[in-house]
Design an enzyme around this catalytic site. Structure first.
Site, mmCIF file in Angstrom:
data_model
loop_
_atom_site.group_PDB
_atom_site.id
_atom_site.type_symbol
_atom_site.label_atom_id
_atom_site.label_comp_id
_atom_site.label_asym_id
_atom_site.label_seq_id
_atom_site.Cartn_x
_atom_site.Cartn_y
_atom_site.Cartn_z
ATOM 1 N N GLU A 1 0.810 -1.222 0.000
ATOM 2 C CA GLU A 1 0.000 0.000 0.000
ATOM 3 C C GLU A 1 0.840 1.267 0.000
ATOM 4 O O GLU A 1 0.511 2.237 -0.698
ATOM 5 C CB GLU A 1 -0.950 0.010 1.195
ATOM 6 C CG GLU A 1 -2.111 -0.965 1.083
ATOM 7 C CD GLU A 1 -1.785 -2.368 1.546
ATOM 8 O OE1 GLU A 1 -2.686 -3.226 1.544
ATOM 9 O OE2 GLU A 1 -0.606 -2.610 1.911
ATOM 10 N N HIS B 1 -8.976 -4.989 10.429
ATOM 11 C CA HIS B 1 -9.676 -4.839 9.152
ATOM 12 C C HIS B 1 -10.977 -4.055 9.314
ATOM 13 O O HIS B 1 -11.889 -4.204 8.509
ATOM 14 C CB HIS B 1 -10.016 -6.206 8.537
ATOM 15 C CG HIS B 1 -8.849 -6.950 7.979
ATOM 16 N ND1 HIS B 1 -7.853 -7.446 8.770
ATOM 17 C CD2 HIS B 1 -8.522 -7.275 6.702
ATOM 18 C CE1 HIS B 1 -6.958 -8.071 8.013
ATOM 19 N NE2 HIS B 1 -7.339 -7.977 6.755
#
Length: 725
Positions: A458, A527
């Site tokens: 990322e 998450h």
């Protein structure tokens, strides 16, 4: 019996060795010009160190004295349209590129005078390092943050390892837009150990972009020697093991560097990129300033003397005179010329202190303190001709029902049809008929070549997107879960969030970052985050939080026309819900800075975000409380609709802020402070806040639910406000 079979890299990996006579095969004018360029760097940096000692440079001065051959040899093969970036130690590269950009064709330092444009480049660069308005970034960048796109310097980064992903983005943009340029990212042995550098190399290789990773291996990251932190000290190994052709060369020999870069360019043009070039070199001084490293005890004076004996300028002088290419008097005159040019630049930026010998900076050269916040974001003038549509206007025409997820796919595809510079980057975006969320379905059906698969990196691909945005593309970045934004936090904050202001404004940064928010689905603590609090720390981001399919389409359309970075939050609770949208219309925009009253009322004002908008409506209706509920829609500092909010508070006198996310990640405290500053006289009661728990959501269904704010929490808070009325 088991056998051990040797393995080798799939790409060429070699050291380029030169002999002294190789100098004779180069053009004499080039060799002397390169000598002059190295001398200019040396005298320029010596002057900077003088100015620093005199207190005329605010901040560090990371000199590259000793490393001049790497910069000059590298620039010798670059065109004006080729792009570069560097790190905190980039004076030598930036100065050479800046002067090179205005160098007259056929210039010969032996006979041609410096032009006013060349002098101006020296002056403006020195002014930037001194933090003054004549500088290329108006003094904001200083020594470590340099940008001048007209010369191909797209932006250096003082975050070690922060700049390689950007250069991959420049190269990706050039490749996708059909431009025959290359991009070079300069960084050191320290940055070669950083994860972002590895991620950038891997992405560059997987996308075959025309980029060169130029590693200046000067053996030290500040005071730490390279073999203290890695077993494999050959930095080219990083490239070779990723399938990238990798070349090692003598970074103290300008011709060796020139030849290595020539070969790197040939590989890119004939085969494909990227290429790694490692130049073995040495910085003569400490990390910053004019003291020797040996003064601090991390290297010996003997080691420094050995490397100083290989001074690239002394080597060049010996070769030029030894081969009869230039005489000693001629080289001395070149030294005098560049010394005078540097002194002239410094003289324009300083003045004598009255009654003494010291120098000071003229007051007129300092930036205005009132401009401290200018340029954080653009003025949105690029949206002046956008067709706006409100919920109320939509209801006046024909409508159709559309799922949130379908609206997202339609909006992205429609924008890619409209604008060929839009590309999508992310994990799995090219698979499963639309990625993990289905949002790239329409894009994949029509433009699969513009939907780019990224590794699980990322930070790397967010940095690539920034570089691409600075070089002509308009990337959409998909972050699979909100928590993963923390992995990309360096590029989100230090990169995208600061880039425009840091470099003095005046250029677009058109990035849209899409982020899935999924706190209620049992994915657990890593998450489930809403990352809006992270982005709100950096006012260089705009933040959209759509709660309907209509809003998503209008917000995405605005975001993809906007020249500022925009975060769009995508709460999975909305994905399968159906909403009214204008029939057959996917081209309208919703303006930035526009909140919406979803339920008018007079008892209190509820400022809600995301799923709490619907929860607040439910709570008010079930509790029979005449609450005015406002969907903020914009969550960033500059996007808050204070006019609408103020009008509501003036009417109700009471405020409740409702957010689903964990208390520590919520933005309500910031908004409460602003409300008290702006509307204190309107308030009849303390500002109440509804948020989730202190902890992150966990997997257990009971604890997951307990961690998130809901309609019951809003109902309780509304009852408290109602009791005070």
């Amino acid at each position: 019996m088991a056998r051990q079979m040797p393995l080798s890299p799939s790409a060429p990996w070699f050291r380029l060795e030169l002999e002294p006579k190789d100098w004779q095969s180069e053009d004499a004018r080039d060799l002397v010009n390169w000598y002059g360029q190295m001398m200019l760097i040396r005298r320029f940096e010596e002057k900077l160190l003088e100015l620093e000692k005199a207190g005329l440079i605010h901040g560090p001065a990371h000199a590259s004295i000793g490393q001049e051959a790497g910069a000059v040899g590298a620039m010798s093969v670059l065109k004006g349209s080729d792009k570069i970036n560097g790190t905190h130690r980039a004076h030598h590269q930036a100065l050479t590129k800046l002067v090179g950009a205005v160098l007259p064709a056929g210039f010969d330092i032996r006979s041609d005078a410096y032009t006013p444009e060349m002098d101006e480049a020296i002056h403006r660069f020195m002014g930037e390092i001194m933090g003054l308005t004549p500088g290329y970034c108006g003094g904001r960048g200083g020594s470590m943050h340099m940008r001048y796109a007209d010369a191909g310097i797209v932006g250096t980064s003082a975050i070690v390892g922060g700049n390689p992903p950007h250069a991959v983005g420049y190269a990706l943009a050039d490749k996708m837009l059909g431009r025959k340029n290359i991009s070079v990212t300069f960084f050191g042995d320290g940055a070669a150990q950083a994860g972002a550098s590895y991620e950038a190399m891997n992405i560059a290789a997987s996308q075959s972009v025309p980029a060169i990773f130029f590693i200046e291996n000067n053996l030290y990251g500040v005071a730490t020697r390279i073999n203290d932190v890695t077993r494999e000290t050959r930095q080219t190994a990083r490239g070779a093991m990723l399938g990238i052709p990798s070349i090692e060369c003598d970074g103290m020999d300008v011709v060796a560097v020139h030849r290595a870069m020539q070969e790197a360019r040939r590989i890119i043009e004939v085969e494909s990129g990227p290429v790694v070039v490692e130049a073995l070199c040495y910085r003569f001084f400490h990390q910053s300033g004019s003291r020797a490293g040996s003064d601090f005890g991390y290297r010996s004076a003997e080691e420094e003397a050995e490397w100083r004996a290989r001074d690239p300028i002394a080597l060049a002088k010996a070769r030029l005179t030894g081969f009869g290419i230039a005489g000693g008097d001629e080289l001395a005159r070149i030294d005098q010329v560049v010394t005078e040019r540097v002194a002239g630049a410094a003289a324009r930026l300083t003045e004598p202190v009255p009654g003494g010998n010291a120098l000071r900076i003229p007051q007129a050269l300092w930036p205005q303190a009132a401009d401290v916040d200018r340029g954080i974001l653009g003025d949105l003038s690029e949206l002046s001709d956008a067709r706006l549509l409100s919920h109320e206007e939509m209801q006046q025409g024909p409508t159709e029902k559309l799922k949130f997820i379908t609206a997202a796919s339609d909006a992205i595809a429609a924008n890619m049809e409209r604008d060929p510079t839009i590309v999508v980057l992310g994990e799995d975006v090219h698979q499963m008929k639309g990625g993990v969320s289905g949002f790239t379905k329409g894009a994949l059906e029509k433009w699969p070549d513009r939907v780019l698969a990224m590794p699980i990196s990322e930070n790397g691909f967010t940095g690539v997107a920034l570089g691409a945005a600075l070089n002509g593309l308009r990337p959409i970045v998909e972050i699979m879960f909100g928590d993963f934004c923390l992995v990309a936090a360096d590029q989100i904050g230090n990169g995208v969030g600061k880039v425009r202001h840091m470099f003095g404004d005046g250029f677009p940064v058109p990035i849209v970052l899409r982020c899935r928010v999924s706190p209620h689905t049992g994915y657990g603590s890593q998450h489930s985050a809403d990352p809006s609090g992270l982005f709100a720390m950096f006012p260089g981001w705009r933040i959209f939080s759509p709660t309907t399919a209509f809003d998503y389409i209008g917000m995405m359309n605005s975001a993809l026309r906007c020249n500022d970075p925009v975060l769009i939050l995508e709460h999975t609770e909305f994905y399968q819900r159906e909403f009214d949208v204008p029939k057959g219309d996917r081209d309208f925009c919703i303006p930035f800075g526009s909140a919406r009253i979803v339920r008018p009322g007079s008892a209190c004002t509820v400022l809600a975000t995301s799923v709490m908008v619907h929860n607040a409506v439910k709570a008010a209706e079930e509790g029979g409380i005449d609450a005015e509920i406002i969907d903020l829609r914009n969550l960033d500092h500059f996007g808050m609709d204070w006019d609408l909010i103020g009008d509501s508070i003036a009417k109700t006198g009471r405020v409740l802020i409702a957010e689903q996310t964990a208390r520590g990640q919520s933005l309500g405290a910031r908004w409460a402070d602003e409300i008290q500053n702006r509307f204190f006289d309107f308030l009849d009661y303390e500002i109440l806040r509804v948020t989730g728990s202190l902890s992150a959501p966990t997997v257990s269904a009971v604890l997951n639910k307990a961690a998130l704010a809901n309609a019951d929490d809003v109902r309780t808070a509304l009852s408290t406000l109602a009791e005070t009325g």
